[in-house]
Scaffold this motif. Sequence first.
Motif, PDB file in Angstrom:
ATOM      1  N   SER A 112      21.979  19.069  76.385  1.00  0.00           N
ATOM      2  CA  SER A 112      22.427  17.792  75.813  1.00  0.00           C
ATOM      3  C   SER A 112      22.574  17.893  74.299  1.00  0.00           C
ATOM      4  N   GLY A 113      22.460  19.113  73.759  1.00  0.00           N
ATOM      5  CA  GLY A 113      22.656  19.305  72.327  1.00  0.00           C
ATOM      6  C   GLY A 113      21.371  19.433  71.534  1.00  0.00           C
ATOM      7  N   TYR A 124      24.280  13.650  65.790  1.00  0.00           N
ATOM      8  CA  TYR A 124      24.525  12.217  65.696  1.00  0.00           C
ATOM      9  C   TYR A 124      24.402  11.773  64.245  1.00  0.00           C
ATOM     10  N   ASP A 125      25.037  10.670  63.942  1.00  0.00           N
ATOM     11  CA  ASP A 125      24.895  10.095  62.601  1.00  0.00           C
ATOM     12  C   ASP A 125      23.579   9.343  62.561  1.00  0.00           C
ATOM     13  N   VAL A 126      22.756   9.676  61.602  1.00  0.00           N
ATOM     14  CA  VAL A 126      21.512   8.932  61.435  1.00  0.00           C
ATOM     15  C   VAL A 126      21.452   8.370  60.021  1.00  0.00           C
ATOM     16  N   ARG A 154      14.754  10.735  64.511  1.00  0.00           N
ATOM     17  CA  ARG A 154      15.883  10.876  63.581  1.00  0.00           C
ATOM     18  C   ARG A 154      16.267  12.338  63.397  1.00  0.00           C
ATOM     19  N   ILE A 155      15.252  13.192  63.174  1.00  0.00           N
ATOM     20  CA  ILE A 155      15.528  14.618  62.954  1.00  0.00           C
ATOM     21  C   ILE A 155      16.184  15.216  64.198  1.00  0.00           C
ATOM     22  N   ASN A 156      15.687  14.841  65.363  1.00  0.00           N
ATOM     23  CA  ASN A 156      16.262  15.358  66.604  1.00  0.00           C
ATOM     24  C   ASN A 156      17.698  14.884  66.800  1.00  0.00           C
ATOM     25  N   ARG A 157      17.934  13.609  66.525  1.00  0.00           N
ATOM     26  CA  ARG A 157      19.287  13.056  66.660  1.00  0.00           C
ATOM     27  C   ARG A 157      20.247  13.763  65.696  1.00  0.00           C
TER      28      ARG A 157
END
Length: 100
Positions: A42-43, A97-99, A89-92
């Motif tokens: 899933s990235g 992804y935009d965080v 957040r770090i994982n996203r």
Amino acid sequence: MLLPKYKRIVDRKMIQKMRKPYCELCGERTNIEPHHVHTVGSGGGDISINLIQLCTECHIKAHSGGISKAQCEEAIAIREGISCEEVHRINRKAMGYDVY
Ligand SMILES: [Zn+2]
Ligand SMILES: [Zn+2]
């Protein structure tokens, strides 16, 4: 292997790279394996913030939904000394992804 004499000075990065010899959710010390909170498929990244050491039992639960991603991220947050939101957040971000 050469060990520095000033070994007592704790290197945080080193600690983060060290794998725990026990399940980070239940403390079990046998059959420990690393689990990606966000799967590579899933990235999810191969970064310490996305990895948790789990025993076989917790690992199966983590994959079957018995243990949520949030529970894993909470354990990682405690280990890394940051907040759950920060872990998320770090994982996203690592997943592209935009965080904010
Ligand atoms: Zn466990
Ligand atoms: Zn896994």
